[in-house]
Design a protein around this motif. Sequence first.
Motif, mmCIF file in Angstrom:
data_model
loop_
_atom_site.group_PDB
_atom_site.id
_atom_site.type_symbol
_atom_site.label_atom_id
_atom_site.label_comp_id
_atom_site.label_asym_id
_atom_site.label_seq_id
_atom_site.Cartn_x
_atom_site.Cartn_y
_atom_site.Cartn_z
ATOM 1 N N GLY A 42 55.524 62.157 -42.320
ATOM 2 C CA GLY A 42 55.813 62.182 -44.120
ATOM 3 C C GLY A 42 55.577 60.937 -44.622
ATOM 4 N N ALA A 43 54.387 60.677 -44.606
ATOM 5 C CA ALA A 43 53.489 59.740 -45.188
ATOM 6 C C ALA A 43 52.812 59.997 -46.081
ATOM 7 C CB ALA A 43 52.698 58.796 -43.809
ATOM 8 N N ARG A 44 52.419 59.340 -47.594
ATOM 9 C CA ARG A 44 51.555 59.447 -48.605
ATOM 10 C C ARG A 44 50.267 58.681 -47.782
ATOM 11 N NH1 ARG A 44 53.983 60.572 -53.356
ATOM 12 N NH2 ARG A 44 55.651 60.229 -53.360
ATOM 13 N N VAL A 45 49.246 59.140 -47.792
ATOM 14 C CA VAL A 45 48.256 58.839 -47.512
ATOM 15 C C VAL A 45 47.273 58.581 -48.512
ATOM 16 C CG1 VAL A 45 48.606 59.501 -45.041
ATOM 17 C CG2 VAL A 45 46.789 60.866 -47.000
ATOM 18 N N LYS A 64 49.452 67.590 -51.812
ATOM 19 C CA LYS A 64 50.202 66.682 -52.830
ATOM 20 C C LYS A 64 50.507 64.744 -51.767
ATOM 21 C CE LYS A 64 52.377 70.255 -55.895
ATOM 22 N NZ LYS A 64 54.169 70.415 -56.421
ATOM 23 N N ALA A 65 50.226 64.892 -50.829
ATOM 24 C CA ALA A 65 51.414 64.224 -49.678
ATOM 25 C C ALA A 65 49.024 63.131 -49.929
ATOM 26 C CB ALA A 65 51.864 63.939 -48.545
ATOM 27 N N ALA A 66 48.445 63.501 -50.354
ATOM 28 C CA ALA A 66 47.489 62.908 -50.175
ATOM 29 C C ALA A 66 46.329 62.825 -51.458
ATOM 30 C CB ALA A 66 46.375 63.829 -49.409
ATOM 31 N N SER A 67 46.171 61.831 -51.804
ATOM 32 C CA SER A 67 44.880 61.027 -52.479
ATOM 33 C C SER A 67 43.614 60.520 -52.467
ATOM 34 C CB SER A 67 45.641 59.712 -53.728
ATOM 35 O OG SER A 67 46.348 60.339 -54.059
ATOM 36 N N ARG A 89 48.345 54.459 -57.160
ATOM 37 C CA ARG A 89 48.137 56.419 -56.514
ATOM 38 C C ARG A 89 50.033 56.739 -55.508
ATOM 39 N NH1 ARG A 89 44.591 59.756 -57.386
ATOM 40 N NH2 ARG A 89 45.968 61.740 -57.112
ATOM 41 N N LEU A 90 49.981 55.316 -54.467
ATOM 42 C CA LEU A 90 51.583 55.792 -53.695
ATOM 43 C C LEU A 90 52.283 55.348 -53.710
ATOM 44 C CD1 LEU A 90 48.938 56.255 -50.377
ATOM 45 C CD2 LEU A 90 49.140 57.860 -51.906
ATOM 46 N N GLY A 91 52.459 54.145 -55.047
ATOM 47 C CA GLY A 91 53.352 53.568 -55.670
ATOM 48 C C GLY A 91 53.513 52.158 -54.180
#
Length: 264
Positions: A42-45, A64-67, A89-91
């Motif tokens: 559930g993390a954005r990375v 989409k969770a990753a940049s 990007r991750l807020g």
Amino acid sequence: MSSDQSVRTSGAGNRCDGKRALVTGGASGIGAATARLLAGEGARVMLADVDEAGAARIADGIGKAASSTFLDVCRADSWSAAVASTVARLGGWDVLVNCAGILRRGTIETTTMATWHEVLDVNLRGTWLGAREAVRHMQGTGGVIVNLSSVAGIVGDQDLCAYDASKGGVRLLTKAITDHATRHGLGIRCNSIHPGVIETPMVANYIAESDDPVAERALWDSYMPPGVTGHADDVGHLIVFLVSDESRLIDGAELVIDGGGTVE
Ligand code: NAP
């Protein structure tokens, strides 16, 4: 921060819901595995690496969770840019996993000045610069820092003089960060991880470049108990736990993950 289910990696849990993580060394090995597992929970990375194209490939595979972004952990200006990109990007930013590292051969007698600086710059200075950014940014809102040390930060190896010194430094840098954060009530936890032999490109390349790769392979196998093979995901799962709130009382700790290889 509210979680966004739409960017969740499929078939995943929610142990790191809402966390926003910058993972250095994200193009390869333990960093890449960790980014995948964090996104799966559930993390954005943000995957950050000198290998920008490699980090982008791993991020694309996660979804989409990753940049991804370029980062040379040795340079303060590169850190500033990577943090700005992460926040944009991750807020926001509340997790740092310091995974970038290099391994070079050399005893106390054969280690050159160049190798000493190269290894200490990436492994120790890079970890310090990242942690300094994280502590400055996360205080008040809280966060988690995970530093990759090694069993080589606890026990010595004659061929890894600079590497051992750098990883021993990461071990105590971690405790200095925790001491500062707890005294000042910053709400930031910091722990070090000490893997044994984990089968990643770092180890494979080191063995392949030795004078006798067969003998070198046997030596590295001897560092782990018979029949035990370490995989990047083994370490990634531990990092997920340390990032999650399940580990909220674990702070300033050194966690060995080596199948019992250094128990004696
Ligand atoms: P890896 O597969 O070689 O991945 C390390 C990544 O860090 C690579 O993508 C590398 O890029 C990158 N990197 C190197 N210098 C950098 C810099 N200046 N700035 C940003 N990124 C940089 O290694 P790994 O095995 O996953 O290791 C990850 C961490 O775990 C390291 O800190 C390592 O010391 C530690 N560790 C590993 C083991 C093990 O057995 N694998 C055991 C104990 C501890 P390049 O490939 O382009 O250099």
